[in-house]
Scaffold this active site. Structure first.
Site: not given
Ligand code: B16
Ligand code: MG
Length: 215
Positions: A9, A11
């Protein structure tokens, strides 16, 4: 299991953009007069952008058209990307950098499975553009975590079956996605103690004794 690939993953595992997500959603919620705090923000971890917006709008006293929701999500994303612009390769922790390098030296296939549509930009900001053998992100899937689609896509791009890969996650929705996809999961951060994960890590380097026993 014989581990041939690792799907990370992004983030919360490779880097931390949580605070930027929070600040960008908070600014939007404040402008709309919707209550939003860090506790509520934790519900958005690993969830897609539109699903996150829906959670925020649950506390709104009016309804929003699909076009209005698109505009709100775009407003949040513009602010979020402005904040991401502050990231540099120095935002990659020493623990993450050393772990990725050790796994790379050991010849494992390495991929990203992230809900974020900003994945290419984030990887570029932290100096990991081109590092991974496969990148599956929010722009190549139709169903967000806890659906396993993004991890299955990453495994397909790595050319490996799910049973030969470990997924590393920091969100409960992501642990569920991994397990539903047939992956063994190593959990850290917010989801560290999730009972569905096979391993519970304090830091990413906790992967090394699992996949490189002679390490
Ligand atoms: P975006 P991951 C996720 O990343 C985040 O944890 C989540 O908080 C966010 O809403 C989602 O990506 C979408 O992100 O707005 O940049 O498309 O943890 O799956 O790497
Ligand atoms: Mg994450």
């Amino acid at each position: 299991m014989e581990c041939r690939g690792i799907i990370f993953d992004l983030d919360g595992v490779i880097c931390s953009t949580d605070e930027y997500h929070y600040q960008a959603w908070k600014a939007l919620a404040d402008r709309l007069g919707i209550p939003f705090d860090r506790e509520r923000n934790s519900l958005l971890r690993g969830v897609s952008r539109m699903a996150s917006l829906e959670i925020i709008l649950e506390r709104s006293d009016r309804s929003w058209s699909a076009a209005e929701k698109e505009a709100l999500a775009a407003e949040k994303n513009a602010r979020y990307r402005e904040l991401l612009g502050r990231m540099t390769p120095a935002d990659l922790s020493g623990d993450v950098r050393a772990t990725l390098e050790a796994l790379r030296r050991a010849g494992l296939r390495l991929g990203i499975g992230s809900s974020s549509r900003n994945t290419p930009y984030i990887l570029q900001r932290i100096g990991l553009e081109g590092f991974f053998d496969a990148v599956a992100d929010g722009s190549c899937i139709t169903r967000s975590k806890p659906d396993p689609e993004v991890f299955l896509k990453a495994a397909e791009l790595l050319g490996l079956p799910a049973g030969d890969c470990i997924v590393v996650e920091d969100a409960h929705a992501g642990v569920e996605a991994a397990v539903r996809g047939g992956f063994a999961c190593a959990a850290l951060g917010d989801a560290r103690d999730d009972p569905r994960a096979r391993w519970h890590l304090d830091a990413l380097s906790g992967l090394l004794p699992i996949v490189l026993p002679a390490h």
